[in-house]
Design a protein around this motif. Sequence first.
Motif, PDB file in Angstrom:
ATOM      1  N   LYS A   1      -8.349  -0.856   2.692  1.00 47.51           N
ATOM      2  CA  LYS A   1      -7.079  -0.221   3.042  1.00 47.51           C
ATOM      3  C   LYS A   1      -6.113  -1.307   3.507  1.00 47.51           C
ATOM      4  CE  LYS A   1      -9.085   4.249   4.215  1.00 47.51           C
ATOM      5  NZ  LYS A   1      -8.908   4.812   2.927  1.00 47.51           N
ATOM      6  N   LEU A   2      -4.906  -1.253   2.981  1.00 42.56           N
ATOM      7  CA  LEU A   2      -3.900  -2.269   3.254  1.00 42.56           C
ATOM      8  C   LEU A   2      -2.738  -1.700   4.035  1.00 42.56           C
ATOM      9  CD1 LEU A   2      -3.707  -3.619  -0.406  1.00 42.56           C
ATOM     10  CD2 LEU A   2      -4.981  -4.660   1.469  1.00 42.56           C
ATOM     11  N   GLU A   3      -2.310  -2.422   5.022  1.00 44.27           N
ATOM     12  CA  GLU A   3      -1.050  -2.132   5.703  1.00 44.27           C
ATOM     13  C   GLU A   3       0.039  -2.888   4.946  1.00 44.27           C
ATOM     14  OE1 GLU A   3      -0.553  -0.028   8.236  1.00 44.27           O
ATOM     15  OE2 GLU A   3      -2.677   0.464   8.033  1.00 44.27           O
ATOM     16  N   PRO A   4       1.301  -2.492   5.058  1.00 43.73           N
ATOM     17  CA  PRO A   4       2.365  -3.250   4.398  1.00 43.73           C
ATOM     18  C   PRO A   4       2.318  -4.725   4.810  1.00 43.73           C
ATOM     19  CG  PRO A   4       3.229  -1.198   5.272  1.00 43.73           C
ATOM     20  CD  PRO A   4       1.819  -1.328   5.776  1.00 43.73           C
ATOM     21  N   GLY A   5       2.407  -5.606   3.838  1.00 42.43           N
ATOM     22  CA  GLY A   5       2.393  -7.038   4.100  1.00 42.43           C
ATOM     23  C   GLY A   5       1.015  -7.669   4.056  1.00 42.43           C
TER      24      GLY A   5
ATOM     25  N   ILE B   1      -6.982  -0.353  -2.252  1.00 41.40           N
ATOM     26  CA  ILE B   1      -7.363  -0.953  -3.532  1.00 41.40           C
ATOM     27  C   ILE B   1      -8.429  -0.064  -4.173  1.00 41.40           C
ATOM     28  CG2 ILE B   1      -8.348  -2.958  -4.700  1.00 41.40           C
ATOM     29  CD1 ILE B   1      -7.428  -4.641  -2.259  1.00 41.40           C
ATOM     30  N   VAL B   2      -8.144   0.436  -5.378  1.00 42.27           N
ATOM     31  CA  VAL B   2      -9.114   1.286  -6.064  1.00 42.27           C
ATOM     32  C   VAL B   2      -9.749   0.603  -7.267  1.00 42.27           C
ATOM     33  CG1 VAL B   2      -8.134   3.454  -5.236  1.00 42.27           C
ATOM     34  CG2 VAL B   2      -7.308   2.488  -7.384  1.00 42.27           C
ATOM     35  N   ASP B   3      -9.155  -0.501  -7.735  1.00 41.46           N
ATOM     36  CA  ASP B   3      -9.714  -1.217  -8.878  1.00 41.46           C
ATOM     37  C   ASP B   3      -9.053  -2.591  -8.965  1.00 41.46           C
ATOM     38  OD1 ASP B   3     -11.259  -1.684 -11.147  1.00 41.46           O
ATOM     39  OD2 ASP B   3     -10.073  -0.403 -12.471  1.00 41.46           O
ATOM     40  N   ALA B   4      -9.740  -3.515  -9.621  1.00 42.49           N
ATOM     41  CA  ALA B   4      -9.184  -4.837  -9.922  1.00 42.49           C
ATOM     42  C   ALA B   4      -9.374  -5.080 -11.407  1.00 42.49           C
ATOM     43  CB  ALA B   4      -9.884  -5.914  -9.101  1.00 42.49           C
ATOM     44  N   ASN B   5      -8.485  -5.834 -12.008  1.00 40.22           N
ATOM     45  CA  ASN B   5      -8.526  -6.083 -13.440  1.00 40.22           C
ATOM     46  C   ASN B   5      -9.695  -7.007 -13.774  1.00 40.22           C
ATOM     47  OD1 ASN B   5      -8.077  -6.720 -16.118  1.00 40.22           O
ATOM     48  ND2 ASN B   5      -5.882  -7.064 -15.861  1.00 40.22           N
ATOM     49  N   PRO B   6     -10.732  -6.491 -14.451  1.00 40.17           N
ATOM     50  CA  PRO B   6     -11.890  -7.331 -14.766  1.00 40.17           C
ATOM     51  C   PRO B   6     -11.552  -8.451 -15.753  1.00 40.17           C
ATOM     52  CG  PRO B   6     -12.085  -5.201 -15.852  1.00 40.17           C
ATOM     53  CD  PRO B   6     -10.888  -5.131 -14.943  1.00 40.17           C
ATOM     54  N   ALA B   7     -10.505  -8.292 -16.541  1.00 42.85           N
ATOM     55  CA  ALA B   7     -10.118  -9.327 -17.505  1.00 42.85           C
ATOM     56  C   ALA B   7      -9.641 -10.600 -16.815  1.00 42.85           C
ATOM     57  CB  ALA B   7      -9.027  -8.803 -18.440  1.00 42.85           C
TER      58      ALA B   7
ATOM     59  N   LYS C   1      -5.269  -1.920  -9.040  1.00 45.22           N
ATOM     60  CA  LYS C   1      -4.752  -0.556  -8.972  1.00 45.22           C
ATOM     61  C   LYS C   1      -4.792  -0.159  -7.506  1.00 45.22           C
ATOM     62  CE  LYS C   1      -6.141   0.798 -13.595  1.00 45.22           C
ATOM     63  NZ  LYS C   1      -6.917   1.742 -14.423  1.00 45.22           N
ATOM     64  N   LEU C   2      -3.670   0.375  -7.046  1.00 42.95           N
ATOM     65  CA  LEU C   2      -3.535   0.785  -5.652  1.00 42.95           C
ATOM     66  C   LEU C   2      -3.301   2.283  -5.563  1.00 42.95           C
ATOM     67  CD1 LEU C   2      -1.168  -1.997  -4.218  1.00 42.95           C
ATOM     68  CD2 LEU C   2      -3.665  -1.889  -4.076  1.00 42.95           C
ATOM     69  N   GLN C   3      -3.930   2.905  -4.597  1.00 42.89           N
ATOM     70  CA  GLN C   3      -3.684   4.312  -4.268  1.00 42.89           C
ATOM     71  C   GLN C   3      -2.629   4.337  -3.173  1.00 42.89           C
ATOM     72  OE1 GLN C   3      -5.555   7.329  -5.339  1.00 42.89           O
ATOM     73  NE2 GLN C   3      -3.711   8.211  -4.444  1.00 42.89           N
ATOM     74  N   LEU C   4      -1.510   5.022  -3.444  1.00 44.83           N
ATOM     75  CA  LEU C   4      -0.415   5.113  -2.483  1.00 44.83           C
ATOM     76  C   LEU C   4      -0.167   6.563  -2.133  1.00 44.83           C
ATOM     77  CD1 LEU C   4       1.568   2.899  -4.824  1.00 44.83           C
ATOM     78  CD2 LEU C   4       1.456   2.252  -2.479  1.00 44.83           C
ATOM     79  N   ASP C   5       0.245   6.809  -0.906  1.00 41.43           N
ATOM     80  CA  ASP C   5       0.677   8.174  -0.606  1.00 41.43           C
ATOM     81  C   ASP C   5       2.131   8.305  -1.038  1.00 41.43           C
ATOM     82  OD1 ASP C   5       2.509   7.564   1.592  1.00 41.43           O
ATOM     83  OD2 ASP C   5       0.732   7.204   2.812  1.00 41.43           O
TER      84      ASP C   5
ATOM     85  N   LYS D   1      -9.048  -8.799  -3.412  1.00 37.85           N
ATOM     86  CA  LYS D   1      -9.827  -8.348  -2.256  1.00 37.85           C
ATOM     87  C   LYS D   1     -10.737  -7.224  -2.747  1.00 37.85           C
ATOM     88  CE  LYS D   1      -7.555 -10.849   0.811  1.00 37.85           C
ATOM     89  NZ  LYS D   1      -8.000 -11.603   1.924  1.00 37.85           N
ATOM     90  N   ARG D   2     -11.654  -6.773  -1.914  1.00 33.07           N
ATOM     91  CA  ARG D   2     -12.650  -5.786  -2.340  1.00 33.07           C
ATOM     92  C   ARG D   2     -12.037  -4.396  -2.567  1.00 33.07           C
ATOM     93  NH1 ARG D   2     -13.622  -2.523   1.871  1.00 33.07           N
ATOM     94  NH2 ARG D   2     -13.195  -3.335   3.943  1.00 33.07           N
ATOM     95  N   THR D   3     -12.605  -3.696  -3.523  1.00 33.57           N
ATOM     96  CA  THR D   3     -12.230  -2.313  -3.780  1.00 33.57           C
ATOM     97  C   THR D   3     -12.535  -1.482  -2.539  1.00 33.57           C
ATOM     98  OG1 THR D   3     -12.716  -2.605  -6.121  1.00 33.57           O
ATOM     99  CG2 THR D   3     -12.667  -0.351  -5.319  1.00 33.57           C
TER     100      THR D   3
END
Length: 157
Positions: free
Chosen positions: A57-61, A84-90, A109-113, A52-54
């Motif tokens: 914001k995701l809710e659980p699930g 979502i802060v990044d996706a693997n370009p590879a 890569k996800l930013q979590l509190d 999904k796009r950088t």
Amino acid sequence: MAELRGCPFPDDLLYHPDTHLWFAAEGEGVYRVGVTPFGVAIAGEILLFTPKRTGLKLEPGRAFGLLEAGKTVFPVKSPVAAEIVDANPALAVSARAMNADAYAAWLVKLQLDPAAAAALLPWADARAGIEAQMDLWRFDDLAAFQAPLVGEGAKGL
């Protein structure tokens, strides 16, 4: 490194047994996220990953991307609130690297509190939940396991 039924589980990662995901802390609440070898095995041969796009914001699930394995597409869902802060370009062209080394081929890569990160477990605490999932899938050994066909018990990731 721990091993369970032929699957390696590095001690320095965190796990969420129900989603078959691993999390590697990168600092400041950011985690690299991937699928465990057990998760890859039950999905079958992984072909593509579409994130999904950088900034989303995701809710659980809620899904942070889609994995394609053969003719099946699985939503890969965050077990916790995150961004979502990044996706693997590879993986943009092919996600087949996940089949060879699930820990080298991270998805996003996800930013979590801190409160959300508390739901992720170190290996010692995750082991029982992972083993219970393996029992549900009748997963005895990585080398001998055959992924079920959709409709024959496949639950997705």
